[in-house]
Design a protein around this motif. Structure first.
Motif, PDB file in Angstrom:
ATOM      1  N   GLU A 142      -3.313   2.720 -15.744  1.00 29.81           N
ATOM      2  CA  GLU A 142      -3.741   3.102 -14.404  1.00 29.81           C
ATOM      3  C   GLU A 142      -2.998   4.366 -13.984  1.00 29.81           C
ATOM      4  OE1 GLU A 142      -6.093   1.961 -12.512  1.00 29.81           O
ATOM      5  OE2 GLU A 142      -6.636   0.199 -13.700  1.00 29.81           O
ATOM      6  N   ARG A 181      -1.931   6.932 -10.536  1.00 34.02           N
ATOM      7  CA  ARG A 181      -1.825   7.190  -9.109  1.00 34.02           C
ATOM      8  C   ARG A 181      -1.397   8.637  -8.912  1.00 34.02           C
ATOM      9  NH1 ARG A 181      -4.298   3.332  -9.192  1.00 34.02           N
ATOM     10  NH2 ARG A 181      -4.044   1.339  -8.109  1.00 34.02           N
ATOM     11  N   ASP A 182      -1.908   9.271  -7.842  1.00 40.88           N
ATOM     12  CA  ASP A 182      -1.592  10.671  -7.554  1.00 40.88           C
ATOM     13  C   ASP A 182      -0.454  10.772  -6.539  1.00 40.88           C
ATOM     14  OD1 ASP A 182      -3.574  11.621  -9.249  1.00 40.88           O
ATOM     15  OD2 ASP A 182      -5.092  11.617  -7.675  1.00 40.88           O
ATOM     16  N   THR A 184       0.949  13.197 -11.215  1.00 39.37           N
ATOM     17  CA  THR A 184       0.317  11.932 -11.576  1.00 39.37           C
ATOM     18  C   THR A 184       1.377  10.954 -12.048  1.00 39.37           C
ATOM     19  OG1 THR A 184      -0.114  12.675 -13.852  1.00 39.37           O
ATOM     20  CG2 THR A 184      -1.875  12.997 -12.222  1.00 39.37           C
ATOM     21  N   GLU A 215       1.356   7.695 -14.274  1.00 39.26           N
ATOM     22  CA  GLU A 215       0.555   6.869 -15.171  1.00 39.26           C
ATOM     23  C   GLU A 215       1.369   5.649 -15.597  1.00 39.26           C
ATOM     24  OE1 GLU A 215      -1.954   9.512 -18.005  1.00 39.26           O
ATOM     25  OE2 GLU A 215      -0.088  10.594 -17.674  1.00 39.26           O
ATOM     26  N   ARG A 245       3.417   8.651  -1.592  1.00 41.68           N
ATOM     27  CA  ARG A 245       2.264   9.398  -2.097  1.00 41.68           C
ATOM     28  C   ARG A 245       2.383  10.885  -1.780  1.00 41.68           C
ATOM     29  NH1 ARG A 245      -2.314   6.354  -3.367  1.00 41.68           N
ATOM     30  NH2 ARG A 245      -1.607   4.314  -4.101  1.00 41.68           N
ATOM     31  N   ASP A 300       1.581   0.978  -7.824  1.00 48.11           N
ATOM     32  CA  ASP A 300       1.708   1.752  -6.590  1.00 48.11           C
ATOM     33  C   ASP A 300       3.004   2.530  -6.654  1.00 48.11           C
ATOM     34  OD1 ASP A 300       1.050   2.805  -4.171  1.00 48.11           O
ATOM     35  OD2 ASP A 300       0.907   0.913  -3.103  1.00 48.11           O
TER      36      ASP A 300
END
Length: 251
Positions: free
Chosen positions: A204, A206-207, A189, A191, A28, A24
């Motif tokens: 994985e 996350r944006d 992103t 990664e 965001r 996480d």
């Protein structure tokens, strides 16, 4: 009988379970206003790996975090001094270069994976796939690529941070990535790669959205959605400002 069979098969089943990353990010969405001076992203998460609990001799697990900005087409020009004057001597266009690239790792990258693996996953500044648009000789491409990377390192848009990922008890990890004030807007992103024995065993993504806010966002949207009106308004505003400056100067 079933109980004994379950006990016999349990180690085999556990060995087949792959590690899982649960990553996480602290933000965001990042809004850029006129007073924006940069930000700091905290990337954190957990490593769920049954093998660690089952086997005491499990090899060390490492984590690499890569934050990338949206790709863009860019032209790099090489300057040369001719008769005491610096002039553009050459140029090379790249079809897709990341506008921002930062990599943090628990150990130096060259001690975690080999050059081929780094190139596949683009781990490290020397492993970026920048896609030159021309068929220039390889030595020329390498020279321009080094120039592009050095230029963006100086502006803080590219950087590496070895040993910046902290892993606690082989389960929890965290890393901090600095976002400079000159960062471009768009979809980023984050990664996360889990590495063991020189192999990437889990990954994985996350944006993260970085966008303008307030009046800057209004101007950016106007320029993008209403090009003609925006251009006309910019010209009219320039004329009015010039006329007003002239009136003040005559007084």
């Amino acid at each position: 009988m079933r109980r004994w069979l379950a006990l016999l098969l349990a180690p085999l089943l556990m060995a087949q379970v792959k590690p899982v990353l649960v990553p996480d990010v602290s933000q965001r969405e990042i809004d850029i206003a006129y007073s924006f001076t940069g930000a700091e992203l905290l990337l954190f998460g957990a490593i769920i790996d049954p093998a660690v609990r089952e086997r005491a001799d499990t090899p060390r697990t490492d984590v690499v975090v890569v934050v990338k900005g949206p790709t863009q087409s860019i032209v790099i020009r090489e300057k040369e001094k001719v008769a005491g004057i610096w002039v553009n001597a050459g140029r090379l266009r790249y079809r897709s270069a990341p506008s921002f690239y930062a990599v943090a790792s628990s150990r130096p990258l060259d001690s975690l994976v080999d050059a081929r693996t780094r190139a596949i996953y683009e781990l490290g500044l020397d492993s970026l796939q920048l896609s030159p648009a021309s068929a220039a000789p390889s030595d020329v491409q390498d020279r321009f690529t080094r120039g592009l990377v050095e230029q963006r390192v100086r502006t803080g848009l590219f950087y590496e941070a070895p040993r910046a990922v902290e892993i606690t008890d082989g389960v929890l990890y965290r890393a901090r990535i600095a976002i400079p004030a000159r960062v471009p807007v768009g979809r980023f992103t984050a990664e996360t790669f889990l590495i063991r024995d020189g192999r990437v065993i889990a990954a994985e993504v996350r944006d993260i959205d970085i966008r303008k806010s307030g009046f800057e966002r209004f101007v950016a949207q106007a320029a993008d959605r209403h090009e003609i009106l925006y251009g006309g308004a910019a010209v009219l505003l320039s004329v009015l400002l010039g006329w007003g400056a002239g009136r003040i100067a005559r007084r």
